[in-house]
Scaffold this motif. Structure first.
Motif, PDB file in Angstrom:
ATOM      1  N   ASP A  50      30.599   9.082  16.005  1.00 20.90           N
ATOM      2  CA  ASP A  50      30.383   8.317  16.912  1.00 20.90           C
ATOM      3  C   ASP A  50      30.658   6.766  16.492  1.00 20.90           C
ATOM      4  OD1 ASP A  50      28.983   6.734  19.014  1.00 20.90           O
ATOM      5  OD2 ASP A  50      28.402   8.522  19.800  1.00 20.90           O
ATOM      6  N   PRO A  51      31.343   5.901  17.233  1.00 14.84           N
ATOM      7  CA  PRO A  51      31.515   4.589  16.774  1.00 14.84           C
ATOM      8  C   PRO A  51      30.131   3.973  16.841  1.00 14.84           C
ATOM      9  CG  PRO A  51      32.263   4.964  18.774  1.00 14.84           C
ATOM     10  CD  PRO A  51      31.853   6.185  18.586  1.00 14.84           C
ATOM     11  N   ARG A  52      29.237   4.244  17.797  1.00 15.54           N
ATOM     12  CA  ARG A  52      27.960   3.445  17.981  1.00 15.54           C
ATOM     13  C   ARG A  52      26.841   4.179  17.168  1.00 15.54           C
ATOM     14  NH1 ARG A  52      24.484   0.995  17.151  1.00 15.54           N
ATOM     15  NH2 ARG A  52      23.332  -0.643  18.473  1.00 15.54           N
ATOM     16  N   TYR A  53      26.515   5.435  17.202  1.00 14.99           N
ATOM     17  CA  TYR A  53      25.341   5.958  16.695  1.00 14.99           C
ATOM     18  C   TYR A  53      25.953   7.289  15.602  1.00 14.99           C
ATOM     19  CZ  TYR A  53      22.681   3.366  20.105  1.00 14.99           C
ATOM     20  OH  TYR A  53      22.262   2.306  21.208  1.00 14.99           O
ATOM     21  N   LYS A  54      25.623   7.024  14.398  1.00 12.74           N
ATOM     22  CA  LYS A  54      26.040   7.857  13.507  1.00 12.74           C
ATOM     23  C   LYS A  54      24.671   8.770  12.814  1.00 12.74           C
ATOM     24  CE  LYS A  54      30.257   5.833  12.136  1.00 12.74           C
ATOM     25  NZ  LYS A  54      30.276   4.514  13.090  1.00 12.74           N
ATOM     26  N   SER A  55      23.449   7.937  12.824  1.00  9.54           N
ATOM     27  CA  SER A  55      22.341   8.817  12.592  1.00  9.54           C
ATOM     28  C   SER A  55      21.175   8.461  13.609  1.00  9.54           C
ATOM     29  CB  SER A  55      21.922   7.928  11.114  1.00  9.54           C
ATOM     30  OG  SER A  55      21.623   6.595  11.253  1.00  9.54           O
ATOM     31  N   ALA A  56      20.146   9.186  13.226  1.00 13.33           N
ATOM     32  CA  ALA A  56      18.793   9.185  14.182  1.00 13.33           C
ATOM     33  C   ALA A  56      18.367   7.782  14.094  1.00 13.33           C
ATOM     34  CB  ALA A  56      17.966  10.286  13.793  1.00 13.33           C
ATOM     35  N   GLU A  57      18.378   7.187  12.885  1.00 11.98           N
ATOM     36  CA  GLU A  57      17.728   5.851  12.806  1.00 11.98           C
ATOM     37  C   GLU A  57      18.096   4.788  13.533  1.00 11.98           C
ATOM     38  OE1 GLU A  57      17.157   8.244   8.866  1.00 11.98           O
ATOM     39  OE2 GLU A  57      18.645   7.767  10.421  1.00 11.98           O
ATOM     40  N   GLU A  58      19.428   4.795  13.997  1.00 10.26           N
ATOM     41  CA  GLU A  58      20.070   3.763  14.604  1.00 10.26           C
ATOM     42  C   GLU A  58      19.698   3.737  16.140  1.00 10.26           C
ATOM     43  OE1 GLU A  58      24.348   3.441  12.122  1.00 10.26           O
ATOM     44  OE2 GLU A  58      24.096   4.780  13.799  1.00 10.26           O
ATOM     45  N   PRO A  59      19.484   4.821  16.894  1.00 14.91           N
ATOM     46  CA  PRO A  59      19.006   4.612  18.202  1.00 14.91           C
ATOM     47  C   PRO A  59      17.445   3.964  18.274  1.00 14.91           C
ATOM     48  CG  PRO A  59      20.194   6.704  18.067  1.00 14.91           C
ATOM     49  CD  PRO A  59      20.080   6.107  16.602  1.00 14.91           C
ATOM     50  N   ALA A  60      16.739   4.408  17.276  1.00 18.67           N
ATOM     51  CA  ALA A  60      15.382   4.072  17.304  1.00 18.67           C
ATOM     52  C   ALA A  60      15.187   2.659  17.019  1.00 18.67           C
ATOM     53  CB  ALA A  60      14.520   4.983  16.085  1.00 18.67           C
ATOM     54  N   ALA A  61      16.289   2.176  15.964  1.00 16.79           N
ATOM     55  CA  ALA A  61      16.192   0.656  15.618  1.00 16.79           C
ATOM     56  C   ALA A  61      16.631   0.232  16.908  1.00 16.79           C
ATOM     57  CB  ALA A  61      17.139   0.494  14.583  1.00 16.79           C
ATOM     58  N   ASP A  62      17.428   0.448  17.681  1.00 12.34           N
ATOM     59  CA  ASP A  62      17.832  -0.492  19.027  1.00 12.34           C
ATOM     60  C   ASP A  62      16.812  -0.319  19.878  1.00 12.34           C
ATOM     61  OD1 ASP A  62      20.495  -1.014  18.459  1.00 12.34           O
ATOM     62  OD2 ASP A  62      21.491   0.525  20.112  1.00 12.34           O
ATOM     63  N   PHE A  63      15.758   0.664  20.023  1.00 10.31           N
ATOM     64  CA  PHE A  63      14.600   0.725  20.848  1.00 10.31           C
ATOM     65  C   PHE A  63      13.505  -0.529  20.359  1.00 10.31           C
ATOM     66  CE2 PHE A  63      15.128   5.617  21.302  1.00 10.31           C
ATOM     67  CZ  PHE A  63      16.041   5.516  22.147  1.00 10.31           C
ATOM     68  N   GLY A  72       0.932  -1.102  -0.134  1.00  8.22           N
ATOM     69  CA  GLY A  72       0.049  -0.052   0.037  1.00  8.22           C
ATOM     70  C   GLY A  72       0.804   1.229   0.121  1.00  8.22           C
ATOM     71  N   ALA A  73       0.245   2.383   0.396  1.00  2.26           N
ATOM     72  CA  ALA A  73       0.965   3.645   0.367  1.00  2.26           C
ATOM     73  C   ALA A  73       1.891   3.652   1.284  1.00  2.26           C
ATOM     74  CB  ALA A  73       0.240   4.815   0.295  1.00  2.26           C
ATOM     75  N   ALA A  74       3.219   4.292   1.162  1.00  3.84           N
ATOM     76  CA  ALA A  74       4.137   4.501   1.977  1.00  3.84           C
ATOM     77  C   ALA A  74       3.924   5.345   3.262  1.00  3.84           C
ATOM     78  CB  ALA A  74       5.369   4.994   1.490  1.00  3.84           C
ATOM     79  N   PRO A  75       4.004   5.108   4.448  1.00  2.74           N
ATOM     80  CA  PRO A  75       3.637   5.926   5.593  1.00  2.74           C
ATOM     81  C   PRO A  75       4.503   7.043   5.718  1.00  2.74           C
ATOM     82  CG  PRO A  75       4.807   3.899   6.288  1.00  2.74           C
ATOM     83  CD  PRO A  75       4.580   3.695   4.608  1.00  2.74           C
ATOM     84  N   VAL A  76       3.818   7.992   6.277  1.00  4.87           N
ATOM     85  CA  VAL A  76       4.958   9.212   6.671  1.00  4.87           C
ATOM     86  C   VAL A  76       6.116   8.988   7.382  1.00  4.87           C
ATOM     87  CG1 VAL A  76       4.948  11.629   7.596  1.00  4.87           C
ATOM     88  CG2 VAL A  76       2.784  10.826   6.686  1.00  4.87           C
ATOM     89  N   ALA A  77       7.387   9.211   6.897  1.00  2.00           N
ATOM     90  CA  ALA A  77       8.727   9.066   7.571  1.00  2.00           C
ATOM     91  C   ALA A  77       8.523   9.611   8.855  1.00  2.00           C
ATOM     92  CB  ALA A  77       9.815   9.834   6.687  1.00  2.00           C
ATOM     93  N   PRO A  78       8.972   8.891  10.053  1.00  2.00           N
ATOM     94  CA  PRO A  78       8.805   9.367  11.452  1.00  2.00           C
ATOM     95  C   PRO A  78       9.877  10.427  11.761  1.00  2.00           C
ATOM     96  CG  PRO A  78       8.823   6.909  11.147  1.00  2.00           C
ATOM     97  CD  PRO A  78       9.353   7.336   9.936  1.00  2.00           C
ATOM     98  N   ASP A  79       9.765  10.953  12.862  1.00  2.00           N
ATOM     99  CA  ASP A  79      10.897  11.978  13.161  1.00  2.00           C
ATOM    100  C   ASP A  79      11.744  11.577  14.142  1.00  2.00           C
ATOM    101  OD1 ASP A  79      12.142  14.131  14.438  1.00  2.00           O
ATOM    102  OD2 ASP A  79      10.506  15.565  14.483  1.00  2.00           O
ATOM    103  N   PHE A  80      12.685  10.771  13.714  1.00  2.00           N
ATOM    104  CA  PHE A  80      13.560   9.904  14.561  1.00  2.00           C
ATOM    105  C   PHE A  80      14.179  10.745  15.725  1.00  2.00           C
ATOM    106  CE2 PHE A  80      13.650   7.083  10.855  1.00  2.00           C
ATOM    107  CZ  PHE A  80      13.024   5.965  11.345  1.00  2.00           C
ATOM    108  N   PRO A  81      14.801  11.817  15.382  1.00  2.00           N
ATOM    109  CA  PRO A  81      15.055  12.838  16.633  1.00  2.00           C
ATOM    110  C   PRO A  81      14.224  13.022  17.722  1.00  2.00           C
ATOM    111  CG  PRO A  81      16.018  13.557  14.885  1.00  2.00           C
ATOM    112  CD  PRO A  81      15.005  12.439  14.083  1.00  2.00           C
ATOM    113  N   GLU A  82      12.884  13.184  17.371  1.00  2.00           N
ATOM    114  CA  GLU A  82      11.942  13.534  18.278  1.00  2.00           C
ATOM    115  C   GLU A  82      11.532  12.283  19.003  1.00  2.00           C
ATOM    116  OE1 GLU A  82       8.063  13.415  20.347  1.00  2.00           O
ATOM    117  OE2 GLU A  82       8.535  12.366  18.331  1.00  2.00           O
ATOM    118  N   ILE A  83      11.473  11.037  18.226  1.00  2.00           N
ATOM    119  CA  ILE A  83      11.207   9.680  18.901  1.00  2.00           C
ATOM    120  C   ILE A  83      12.294   9.473  20.060  1.00  2.00           C
ATOM    121  CG2 ILE A  83      11.010   7.308  18.368  1.00  2.00           C
ATOM    122  CD1 ILE A  83       9.687   7.770  15.782  1.00  2.00           C
ATOM    123  N   ASN A  84      13.549   9.500  19.551  1.00  2.00           N
ATOM    124  CA  ASN A  84      14.577   9.115  20.456  1.00  2.00           C
ATOM    125  C   ASN A  84      14.552  10.007  21.770  1.00  2.00           C
ATOM    126  OD1 ASN A  84      15.480   7.675  18.369  1.00  2.00           O
ATOM    127  ND2 ASN A  84      17.160   9.169  17.607  1.00  2.00           N
TER     128      ASN A  84
END
Length: 365
Positions: A212-225, A25-37
């Motif tokens: 940062d050796p662990r988190y280089k983008s806002a998507e990475e912390p959200a993926a960890d959650f 189906g239609a792609a959802p709106v991209a999440p605001d990862f910094p806000e989510i984190n």
């Protein structure tokens, strides 16, 4: 809804098995990862680690009073121990940030322990009356099996050898229990501190940097959650529900469950489920899914409610269960809902939000 989730599993296997493209189906709106984190850390993660530091501090204080002979203090110890165990249930699967450091989760709770290492090593300390173990700082350098909540449970819930006795052995056990509680509190405080400050884990996850050796983008912390959510549900399934399913047909067989000595297993399951649900809801993973997948977050919410209601009840008094067929059905239904949430989040909801889960903490599912 049960039929819907079953249909999903069938369609997923058909698509994978025949290499078909299944339209989403239609792609959802991209999440605001910094806000989510920031939201997850501030409203979910930090309050839970703050609670663990507070409850473990009260436990260390009440044990100190009990070992000093204060009348009635042992009742406070029982309550404070239960509060600390349930606080731990709410964070044990958050294997990111300070909890990603090698050995930290095991120092809080050395589990699973199929060989009974904790009981054996604690007994050895007591037999030798190792004076160094009475120093929390020295204890923290010893085996993880003699630290944390499971080791403390061995001492606190031994009716044949109470820690409140007047003999030297009882006094040593009480001193050892106090050191375990103090060491656990110090570790909880250390983890909480590691979240804070300009170079703390909160800053690293909310404002990731390219170097940062662990988190280089806002998507990475959200993926960890999201990965932690999946891991937490798998821990409940593998360490608590599966052993019970295996034990029910054998009358009188007692499964190896976390915190069974203290009678906290059922409440522990409930606290873990509640925390996993809170993480899912705080992340807002079910928002903005395509119209043809709107049933998924509805099913997940209903499944979480079912787990919160039925999970602890299915565990309570397992060894005394008389209607084994009914108890088996209840446990399998709990397992079905846990597995359904895990698969929908990992294979559908998280990818729709742009998150790549990959391997989780336990088995790479």
């Amino acid at each position: 809804m049960k039929h819907a989730i079953a249909r999903y599993f069938v369609m997923a296997m058909v698509c994978a098995g025949f290499g078909l493209f299944c339209a989403a189906g239609a792609a959802p709106v991209a999440p605001d990862f910094p806000e989510i984190n920031a939201r997850v850390i501030d409203k979910y993660v930090l309050p839970r680690f703050t609670a663990l530091a507070a409850t473990s501090g009260r436990l260390a204080a009440s044990l100190t009073r009990a070992c000093a002979g204060e009348k009635g203090a042992i009742k406070a110890v029982d309550k404070d121990y239960a509060d600390t165990v349930l606080a731990w249930a709410g964070v044990e699967f958050l294997r990111f940030g300070p909890m990603s450091q090698v050995g930290v989760p095991e120092r809080f709770d050395f589990w699973p322990d199929p060989r009974g290492v904790t009981q054996r090593q604690v007994a050895q300390l007591v037999a030798k009356r190792d004076a160094s173990a009475l120093d929390p700082a020295m204890l923290a350098k010893k085996s993880a099996a003699v630290q944390g909540l499971s080791a403390l449970e061995v001492l606190l819930f031994d009716a044949a050898h109470p820690i409140t006795g007047d003999d030297d052995a009882a006094k040593y056990r009480c001193g050892l229990a106090r050191a375990m509680a103090q060491s656990t509190h110090a570790l909880a405080q250390e983890v909480l501190t590691d979240w804070q400050g300009d170079s703390g884990w909160r800053q690293r996850m909310v404002s990731p940097q390219a170097g940062d050796p662990r988190y280089k983008s806002a998507e990475e912390p959200a993926a960890d959650f999201a990965r932690a959510l999946i891991t937490g549900l798998q821990m409940i399934q593998d360490r608590e529900i599966a052993p019970m399913v295996a034990a029910v047909p054998s009358q009188g067989k007692t499964p190896r469950l976390p915190f069974s000595r203290s009678g906290l297993s059922a409440r522990y399951v409930g606290a873990g489920v509640t925390s996993a649900q809170d993480l899912y809801e705080t992340m807002g993973l079910g928002r903005n899914v395509p119209a043809d997948k709107e049933w998924m977050p509805r099913w997940i919410s209903a499944a979480f409610e079912r787990l919160a209601r039925d999970g602890p009840a299915a565990v309570e008094g397992l060894g005394r269960a008389k209607d084994t067929a009914e108890r088996t059905r209840e446990l399998r239904m709990v397992r079905f809902h846990i597995e359904g949430i895990r698969k929908l989040v990992g294979r559908e909801i998280a990818p729709l939000a742009g998150l790549r889960i990959g391997f989780n903490e336990l088995d790479g599912d």
